[in-house]
Design a protein around this motif. Structure first.
Motif, PDB file in Angstrom:
ATOM      1  N   VAL A   1      38.680   2.756  78.716  1.00  0.00           N
ATOM      2  CA  VAL A   1      39.560   2.333  77.538  1.00  0.00           C
ATOM      3  C   VAL A   1      40.984   2.484  77.546  1.00  0.00           C
ATOM      4  O   VAL A   1      42.061   1.677  77.047  1.00  0.00           O
TER       5      VAL A   1
ATOM      6  N   VAL B   1      34.869   5.031  78.379  1.00  0.00           N
ATOM      7  CA  VAL B   1      34.622   3.750  79.210  1.00  0.00           C
ATOM      8  C   VAL B   1      34.043   2.608  78.223  1.00  0.00           C
ATOM      9  O   VAL B   1      33.536   2.761  77.250  1.00  0.00           O
ATOM     10  N   LYS B   2      34.441   1.355  78.641  1.00  0.00           N
ATOM     11  CA  LYS B   2      33.826   0.144  77.887  1.00  0.00           C
ATOM     12  C   LYS B   2      32.356   0.095  78.288  1.00  0.00           C
ATOM     13  O   LYS B   2      31.816   0.143  79.420  1.00  0.00           O
TER      14      LYS B   2
ATOM     15  N   GLU C   1      35.079   0.123  82.502  1.00  0.00           N
ATOM     16  CA  GLU C   1      36.202   0.252  83.087  1.00  0.00           C
ATOM     17  C   GLU C   1      36.903   1.296  81.810  1.00  0.00           C
ATOM     18  O   GLU C   1      36.371   1.289  80.602  1.00  0.00           O
TER      19      GLU C   1
ATOM     20  N   ALA D   1      37.211  -0.198  69.080  1.00  0.00           N
ATOM     21  CA  ALA D   1      38.157   0.510  69.991  1.00  0.00           C
ATOM     22  C   ALA D   1      39.469  -0.413  70.103  1.00  0.00           C
ATOM     23  O   ALA D   1      40.400   0.242  70.210  1.00  0.00           O
ATOM     24  N   SER D   2      39.427  -1.657  69.658  1.00  0.00           N
ATOM     25  CA  SER D   2      40.525  -2.390  69.647  1.00  0.00           C
ATOM     26  C   SER D   2      41.565  -1.584  68.565  1.00  0.00           C
ATOM     27  O   SER D   2      42.945  -1.589  68.857  1.00  0.00           O
TER      28      SER D   2
ATOM     29  N   PHE E   1      37.105   5.912  67.222  1.00  0.00           N
ATOM     30  CA  PHE E   1      36.419   4.641  67.237  1.00  0.00           C
ATOM     31  C   PHE E   1      35.764   4.242  66.119  1.00  0.00           C
ATOM     32  O   PHE E   1      34.846   3.378  66.286  1.00  0.00           O
TER      33      PHE E   1
ATOM     34  N   GLU F   1      30.501  -2.633  78.189  1.00  0.00           N
ATOM     35  CA  GLU F   1      30.048  -3.606  79.321  1.00  0.00           C
ATOM     36  C   GLU F   1      30.311  -3.522  80.806  1.00  0.00           C
ATOM     37  O   GLU F   1      29.763  -4.026  81.621  1.00  0.00           O
ATOM     38  N   THR F   2      31.704  -3.199  80.855  1.00  0.00           N
ATOM     39  CA  THR F   2      32.066  -3.061  82.289  1.00  0.00           C
ATOM     40  C   THR F   2      32.482  -1.721  82.886  1.00  0.00           C
ATOM     41  O   THR F   2      32.844  -1.496  84.125  1.00  0.00           O
TER      42      THR F   2
END
Length: 158
Positions: free
Chosen positions: A149, A141-142, A147, A121-122, A117, A144-145
């Motif tokens: 990665v 996990v992200k 969820e 992340a992208s 990272f 913000e959400t």
């Protein structure tokens, strides 16, 4: 403490991948699986330059993986992470070359660890996907959400 937790995570991830890969095998051969495991590349493309017993290097790695695949019918190639090195232009360029190289070597999975990272992340998630390398992680996990990665596991039939 962090190293011990990371080591447990890596061992657990490899164990899950191994069990999942063996579960789908319907080959007449005995359940023999060769696992090639790499990690801590930290952006290095060439061998160490040691005067005695030089080790490392992407070209040597590719040659070794190819040789093993010629001899063995079921091979699983995994990377534990820490793929990227320095946070600068050359480090990023080396990271892109490493991802392309791992795609050419047909890695079965890449574990996401802290150094993946360094460039966001992208880069690692999209770069791994673009090169056909499944990025796996059970605990990233992200923000913000919350969820994941990436996927937590992957079934590999060898």
């Amino acid at each position: 403490m962090i190293c011990r937790t990371f080591l447990r995570f890596c061992c657990g991830s490899v164990s899950v991948l191994l069990l999942l890969s063996l579960a789908g095998c319907d080959s007449p051969e005995p359940n023999q699986l060769t696992i090639l495991y790499t990690g801590d590349t930290v952006g290095e493309l060439e061998y160490c330059g040691c005067s005695t017993e030089p080790i490392g290097g992407i070209a040597r790695r590719a040659s070794y993986i190819s040789d093993v695949r010629k001899k063995e019918s079921r091979v699983l190639v995994l990377d534990a992470g820490n793929l990227f090195g320095n946070v600068d232009f050359m480090g990023r360029l080396k990271g892109e070359v490493l991802l392309q190289s791992m795609g050419i070597m047909a890695y079965d999975a890449l574990n996401l660890s802290n150094k993946e990272f360094l460039y966001g992340a992208s880069m690692i998630v999209d770069g791994a996907a673009a090169n056909g390398i499944p990025a796996v992680s059970a605990n990233v996990v992200k923000a913000e959400t919350f969820e994941p990665v990436s996927v937590a596991s992957r079934t590999v039939v060898v």
